[in-house]
Design an enzyme around this catalytic site. Structure first.
Site: not given
Length: 354
Positions: A53, A133, A167, A223, A268-269
């Protein structure tokens, strides 16, 4: 008259729902086709099967990769396996990944890593900060990287009432970082409601030993977050709005918006090339395929390079694009000396020579 009023109300409600669904599909690029953009010198990284991720590369060329994320609404190919942190030395001729051992004092069984960021102290000690998480909560874990042992020593768990649905993270100093909150609600049902109505209640926050505060608001879903090489600007990806926000760091660590870059893909990233200042972004060309996963029609991948981001006319280039045949759900892209790593939310990872 009563029945007529009910029917009128029902008809109006159905029309509103239909309008929302049409707008939802348009907003989420539900019908967008991915035009492939490929490099000849790319291959999948052996050993990564359940996501990559986020990626952070040290100036020395050591890359850290978070893997095994379980996230509400997203598929997982190994839902019962704990997450991992992989390392890869990009100075090697044929780099291979290695799973880093984590100290026994840490609860590895519930490890669910998301965004990551490194910090190197004055004595050259490397610390890895990981958004975690456990049991679908949000914490930030601080690890000390022990290079000789190729291991992570857990030092501290950070929790706070503002650290919800975290995130990504970018570390500024010892126990000081910016982080993003991607959803206001924590239950999946309310998250869907939040997305449908586009409430824009998410934010970026500052955490430090002295204070914890919200420093930027109004995002549909804040994000990826990163910092410019000169440490003057913060870049925040608003994934559902398909935007990158360029923000200046003030003396009190608040953020003020300078500009917004509108894109045609879900960002996203973000990472920054320390040599050029270019932004590299892992993106989702079609979020509907990501949220409604079908292995016969998988979500695609897209990587953007954004040059001259602080100027009036930044240059946006699609560096890599795939319809899901090779790589599904790209979430991160990071470069080091002509080498590119592309990570995904739940799938594999790609290594390319530029």
């Amino acid at each position: 008259m009563g029945k007529l009023a009910v029917l009128t109300l029902l008809g109006a409600s159905l029309a509103l729902i239909g309008e929302r669904l049409v707008a939802f599909r348009q907003r989420f690029n539900a019908s967008r086709e991915v035009e492939p953009v490929e490099y000849p010198n790319c291959h999948l990284i052996e050993g990564i099967e359940n996501g990559s991720e986020d990626i952070d590369i040290l100036p020395s060329g050591l890359a850290f990769i978070s893997s095994g994320l379980k996230y509400p609404g997203m598929p997982s190919f190994a839902p019962d396996e704990p997450g991992q942190i992989f390392m890869m030395d990009l100075n090697e001729q044929n780099p291979r990944i290695q799973s880093l051992n984590i100290s026994d004092s840490f609860d590895k069984a519930s490890f669910n890593p998301h965004g990551i960021s490194t910090f190197t102290d004055k004595d050259h000690t490397v610390y890895l900060y990981v958004v975690n998480h456990p049991h679908m909560k949000s914490t930030v874990e601080i690890f000390k990287f022990e290079e000789k042992q190729r291991s992570l020593l857990h030092l501290k768990t950070i929790e706070h009432e503002l650290l919800k649905s975290v995130n990504d993270i970018v570390v500024l100093g010892p126990e000081q970082f910016y982080a993003t909150r991607d959803h206001y609600f924590t239950s999946f049902f309310l998250m869907v409601f939040e997305i449908l109505l586009d409430l824009r209640w998410t934010y970026a926050l500052l955490y430090s030993p002295r204070e914890v505060k919200v420093v930027a608001t109004g995002f549909s879903s804040a994000n990826g977050i990163t910092i410019s090489p000169d440490k003057k600007y913060i870049y925040v990806a608003d994934v559902l709005a398909k935007k990158i926000h360029v923000m200046k760091i003030l003396d009190n660590w608040d953020l003020t918006q300078l500009k917004v870059i509108q894109l045609d893909t879900f960002v996203d990233n973000l990472t920054v090339d320390p040599d050029t200042g270019d932004i590299w972004a892992g993106c989702h060309p079609d979020v509907m395929k990501l949220l409604m996963y079908n292995p016969e029609d998988p979500p695609g991948s897209e990587v953007l390079q954004i040059q001259n981001i602080l100027t009036e006319e930044p240059k946006v280039t699609v560096v890599y694009a795939d319809n899901g045949t090779v790589l599904q759900g790209s979430s991160a892209a990071s470069v080091y000396k002509g080498k590119l790593l592309i990570g995904t939310v739940f799938h594999k990872a790609l290594y390319c020579k530029l």
